[in-house]
Write an enzyme that holds these catalytic residues in place. Structure first.
Site, PDB file in Angstrom:
ATOM      1  N   ASP A  22      22.999  43.603  26.666  1.00 42.83           N
ATOM      2  CA  ASP A  22      23.572  43.372  27.988  1.00 42.83           C
ATOM      3  C   ASP A  22      25.088  43.536  27.869  1.00 42.83           C
ATOM      4  O   ASP A  22      25.711  42.841  27.067  1.00 42.83           O
ATOM      5  CB  ASP A  22      23.210  41.926  28.385  1.00 42.83           C
ATOM      6  CG  ASP A  22      23.346  41.690  29.861  1.00 42.83           C
ATOM      7  OD1 ASP A  22      23.480  42.671  30.606  1.00 42.83           O
ATOM      8  OD2 ASP A  22      23.324  40.514  30.253  1.00 42.83           O
ATOM      9  N   ASP A 147      23.895  48.597  33.040  1.00 41.40           N
ATOM     10  CA  ASP A 147      24.549  47.828  31.975  1.00 41.40           C
ATOM     11  C   ASP A 147      23.577  47.132  31.025  1.00 41.40           C
ATOM     12  O   ASP A 147      23.971  46.235  30.301  1.00 41.40           O
ATOM     13  CB  ASP A 147      25.497  46.788  32.588  1.00 41.40           C
ATOM     14  CG  ASP A 147      24.754  45.667  33.303  1.00 41.40           C
ATOM     15  OD1 ASP A 147      23.595  45.886  33.692  1.00 41.40           O
ATOM     16  OD2 ASP A 147      25.330  44.585  33.469  1.00 41.40           O
ATOM     17  N   GLU A 148      22.314  47.526  31.028  1.00 44.71           N
ATOM     18  CA  GLU A 148      21.308  46.828  30.233  1.00 44.71           C
ATOM     19  C   GLU A 148      20.315  47.787  29.604  1.00 44.71           C
ATOM     20  O   GLU A 148      19.903  48.740  30.271  1.00 44.71           O
ATOM     21  CB  GLU A 148      20.472  45.952  31.167  1.00 44.71           C
ATOM     22  CG  GLU A 148      20.766  44.496  31.122  1.00 44.71           C
ATOM     23  CD  GLU A 148      19.719  43.739  31.914  1.00 44.71           C
ATOM     24  OE1 GLU A 148      20.057  43.312  33.021  1.00 44.71           O
ATOM     25  OE2 GLU A 148      18.589  43.597  31.443  1.00 44.71           O
TER      26      GLU A 148
END
Length: 416
Positions: A22, A147-148
């Site tokens: 993350d 973003d992950e």
DNA sequence: TCTGGGGTCCTTTTCCTT
DNA sequence: TCTGAAGGAAAAGGACCC
């Protein structure tokens, strides 16, 4: 996204080691790379409409971005209009400002905060860069948004060392060297636990979870920490006196099935016991493509017919362009709307042949719109296409012949 | 002066066919 | 011909996530 290929390590002789990565405060961190002079200041990112759409520009001044004086940045107090905060820096959060908060409310709490528009193109550029770094090291990666990601460490060299910590450290350092951004990583026997583990140490942390850690580390956590339990499910569990994952695990599987249904009950039980067999999926196809917009002011189907018509047509054209650019056509065409009182409605219709043609979308979506009550003012309108099929480039999408002569513009009057 | 946009997935309802 | 059951697909809504 529908899975098309999966890297399945179920039969591997090695213990499964799955990482969840993350990025830390991703959007804000990217903005601070661009404008380092904002470090430590309350900054909110959001709006994305009109007033704050103007990106800070160096045109005229000739200054590089990092030398733009603070006085030139727009402040929250100067903003008027609709919109929400996408993310806020920690300095802004200290004022009680946070994600999903209306900009007007945020302006009251922290009027001096700097307001930056969301720049998805820039975030996507950074997203591609950090994901490239990861796949160069560990190729079995599942994209979970900008973003992950999940990464299957099981078969990667060094992926088993210290439960995955060595590889996690390497990935963290490589991402920082390439982008200047930090991330947090959790490594566990499956995706469910890895996702929870990545939350343990933020920012820039690494957490290793083994099966034996379930009781001491996972069970004391709130049920809400399970990915998939949102506010509604949490409230239902709380009504039964279930607040922690341990309390959830204590309920018999049959009891959960009885109260939450077959699928949900079984899933809740498995999740509480840390069981999750989902593979890390490296490739997928989209299920639907849509565009929606919230109006600057609420619009009425009759009084604002012309404006609504223009917006509706533009949405259909945008969806058609998205379909063409991504190489898909779809058979199920639908609309979504939200009334002034925030209630919503959707309608859809499935046609015989998949299309990526704006005029066809406009016609079918228009028929859907006719099936919905339009007495009340609207605040949002959206157009969606599902039942997607890939279209070979150059082959052209199949289009309903009856509609190919219909003009995209001008058909609005008959819709209301 | 509340409440974005783009998705996925699941459940329930409705409708059609057999 | 009518009725009901069963099953599947489509439609609608909602929860959830980033």
């Amino acid at each position: 996204m529908a899975a098309v290929t999966a890297a399945n390590t179920a039969n591997s002789p090695l213990p499964r080691r799955i990482a969840h990565l993350d990025m830390d405060a991703f959007y804000a961190s990217v903005e601070l790379l661009r404008y380092p002079q904002l470090q430590g200041l309350p900054v909110v990112i959001g709006g994305g409409r009109r007033d704050c759409d103007q990106r800070i520009t160096t045109e005229g001044s000739g200054l590089p971005l990092h030398e733009i004086p603070l006085a030139d940045f727009p402040r929250l107090q100067d903003y008027t209009g609709r919109g929400v905060i996408t993310t806020a820096t920690y300095a802004a959060r200290a004022f009680g400002v946070g994600s999903a908060m209306g900009l007007m409310k945020a302006a009251r709490l922290c009027p001096q905060a700097i307001l930056l528009p969301v720049d998805f193109d820039e975030y996507r550029r950074y997203s591609r860069r950090f994901k490239q770094v990861i796949t160069d090291i560990a190729p079995v990666m599942e994209d979970r948004g900008v973003d992950e990601v999940y990464i299957d460490f099981t078969q990667v060299a060094g992926g088993q060392r210290e439960g995955g910590r060595v590889l996690a450290r390497l990935i963290q350092k490589s991402i920082f060297d390439a982008t200047g951004l930090t991330c947090s990583i959790g490594v566990a026997p499956n995706k469910l636990l890895a996702k929870m583990a990545s939350e343990f140490r933020k920012p820039n942390g690494i957490s290793i979870v083994h099966e034996a850690d379930l009781q001491p580390l996972i069970w004391p956590l709130a049920c809400r920490k399970i990915n998939g339990i949102g506010p509604k499910a949490d409230a239902r569990l709380a009504a039964h006196g279930i607040h922690t994952i341990g309390e959830l695990a204590a309920r018999p599987r049959d009891w959960l099935v009885q109260h939450f249904g077959k699928a949900t009950g079984a899933w809740l039980h498995a999740a509480a016991w840390g069981r999750d067999e989902r593979p890390v999926v490296t490739e997928s196809e989209p299920v639907s493509i849509s565009r929606e917009t919230t109006f600057e002011r609420d619009l009425h189907a009759v009084h604002d017919r012309a404006e609504l018509g223009r917006i509706f047509t533009a949405l259909c054209e945008q969806v058609a362009q998205d379909l063409q650019r991504k190489g898909y056509a779809g058979r199920t065409i639908g609309i979504k709307l939200r009334y002034a009182d925030f209630r919503g409605a959707t309608r859809d219709q499935t046609i015989a042949q998949a299309t990526q043609d704006a005029a066809v979308l406009r016609r079918v979506a228009g028929q859907c719109l006719k099936r919905v009550p339009l007495q009340q003012r609207l605040r949002l309108l959206g157009v969606r296409v599902a039942s997607l099929v890939p279209v070979v480039a150059g082959a052209g999408a199949q289009q309903a012949p009856a509609c190919s002569t219909e003009p995209v513009q001008g058909g609005m009057l008959e819709l209301f």
